[in-house]
Motif scaffolding. Sequence first.
Motif, short mmCIF file in Angstrom:
data_model
loop_
_atom_site.label_atom_id
_atom_site.label_comp_id
_atom_site.label_asym_id
_atom_site.label_seq_id
_atom_site.Cartn_x
_atom_site.Cartn_y
_atom_site.Cartn_z
N ALA A 44 0.84 -1.20 0.00
CA ALA A 44 0.00 0.00 0.00
C ALA A 44 0.87 1.25 0.00
O ALA A 44 0.59 2.21 -0.73
N ILE A 45 1.93 1.25 0.81
CA ILE A 45 2.83 2.41 0.85
C ILE A 45 3.51 2.60 -0.50
O ILE A 45 3.62 3.73 -0.99
N GLN A 46 3.98 1.50 -1.13
CA GLN A 46 4.62 1.61 -2.44
C GLN A 46 3.71 2.30 -3.44
O GLN A 46 4.15 3.13 -4.23
N GLN A 122 -5.89 12.58 6.03
CA GLN A 122 -7.14 11.84 5.76
C GLN A 122 -7.11 11.26 4.35
O GLN A 122 -7.52 10.12 4.13
N ALA A 123 -6.63 12.05 3.40
CA ALA A 123 -6.54 11.57 2.01
C ALA A 123 -5.56 10.40 1.91
O ALA A 123 -5.82 9.42 1.20
N LEU A 124 -4.44 10.50 2.63
CA LEU A 124 -3.47 9.42 2.63
C LEU A 124 -4.06 8.15 3.24
O LEU A 124 -3.89 7.05 2.69
N LEU A 125 -4.77 8.28 4.36
CA LEU A 125 -5.42 7.12 4.97
C LEU A 125 -6.42 6.48 4.00
O LEU A 125 -6.48 5.26 3.87
N ALA A 126 -7.19 7.31 3.32
CA ALA A 126 -8.18 6.80 2.36
C ALA A 126 -7.48 6.07 1.21
O ALA A 126 -7.94 5.01 0.78
N GLU A 127 -6.38 6.60 0.74
CA GLU A 127 -5.64 5.96 -0.36
C GLU A 127 -5.02 4.64 0.09
O GLU A 127 -5.05 3.65 -0.63
N ILE A 128 -4.48 4.61 1.29
CA ILE A 128 -3.87 3.37 1.79
C ILE A 128 -4.96 2.31 1.99
O ILE A 128 -4.75 1.14 1.65
N LEU A 129 -6.12 2.71 2.51
CA LEU A 129 -7.23 1.77 2.66
C LEU A 129 -7.67 1.26 1.29
O LEU A 129 -7.90 0.06 1.11
N ALA A 130 -7.75 2.15 0.31
CA ALA A 130 -8.14 1.73 -1.05
C ALA A 130 -7.13 0.73 -1.61
O ALA A 130 -7.52 -0.27 -2.23
N GLN A 131 -5.85 0.96 -1.37
CA GLN A 131 -4.81 0.04 -1.83
C GLN A 131 -4.94 -1.32 -1.14
O GLN A 131 -4.84 -2.37 -1.77
N LYS A 132 -5.19 -1.30 0.18
CA LYS A 132 -5.35 -2.53 0.94
C LYS A 132 -6.54 -3.33 0.40
O LYS A 132 -6.43 -4.54 0.18
N LEU A 133 -7.66 -2.66 0.18
CA LEU A 133 -8.84 -3.34 -0.33
C LEU A 133 -8.62 -3.85 -1.75
O LEU A 133 -9.13 -4.92 -2.12
N ALA A 134 -7.85 -3.11 -2.54
CA ALA A 134 -7.53 -3.56 -3.91
C ALA A 134 -6.69 -4.83 -3.86
O ALA A 134 -6.89 -5.75 -4.67
#
Length: 175
Positions: A44-46, A122-134
């Motif tokens: 997710a970080i990558q 908040q945007a970073l958390l949302a993006e990391i969550l989106a990556q995790k779910l992907a």
Amino acid sequence: MNEAMTKTLSNNPVDPNGESVQRIGRSMARMRLMTGRRLIGRLAIQSAAPGLELSHLDVLDAVRRAQPTGEVTVGMIAEMLRIDPSRASRVVAEMVGRNVLRREASQADARRIVVVITEAGQALLAEILAQKLAIISEIISDWPEQDVERFAALFERFIGGYEAVFLSRDKDTPG
């Protein structure tokens, strides 16, 4: 044996040496290794925030989890993550420098400094969550929808039982 454990065991007598229990145990060991290596977090970080470290993600997540209960301090973050307060302070400072967190005076006590998540955080958390779910979606992409629904229900049930057994046996937990 406590009452909750006795009730759980008497409702469903499963042989701890049975093949299914053995398979679950082996799978849990594999999952623990992957979790220990923080594979989903690293991926997710990558994708979402190259240059961010896992410790940054841990602090951001600690603030996210603690904010609904009240003001978040560096000491609280250190306690939640079981790290030295000076380490927590350094990571918070780095996150403030990245505009992901900000420090502000406490509303309850202006002498105390609290940590809050910024809009960028908040945007970073949302993006990391989106990556995790992907990533999770990719793992189960070839599963029939019925299997996904059943696995979700069973996994939630397993984790709930896992938490219940842990809480019933943990000597450090009040209750």
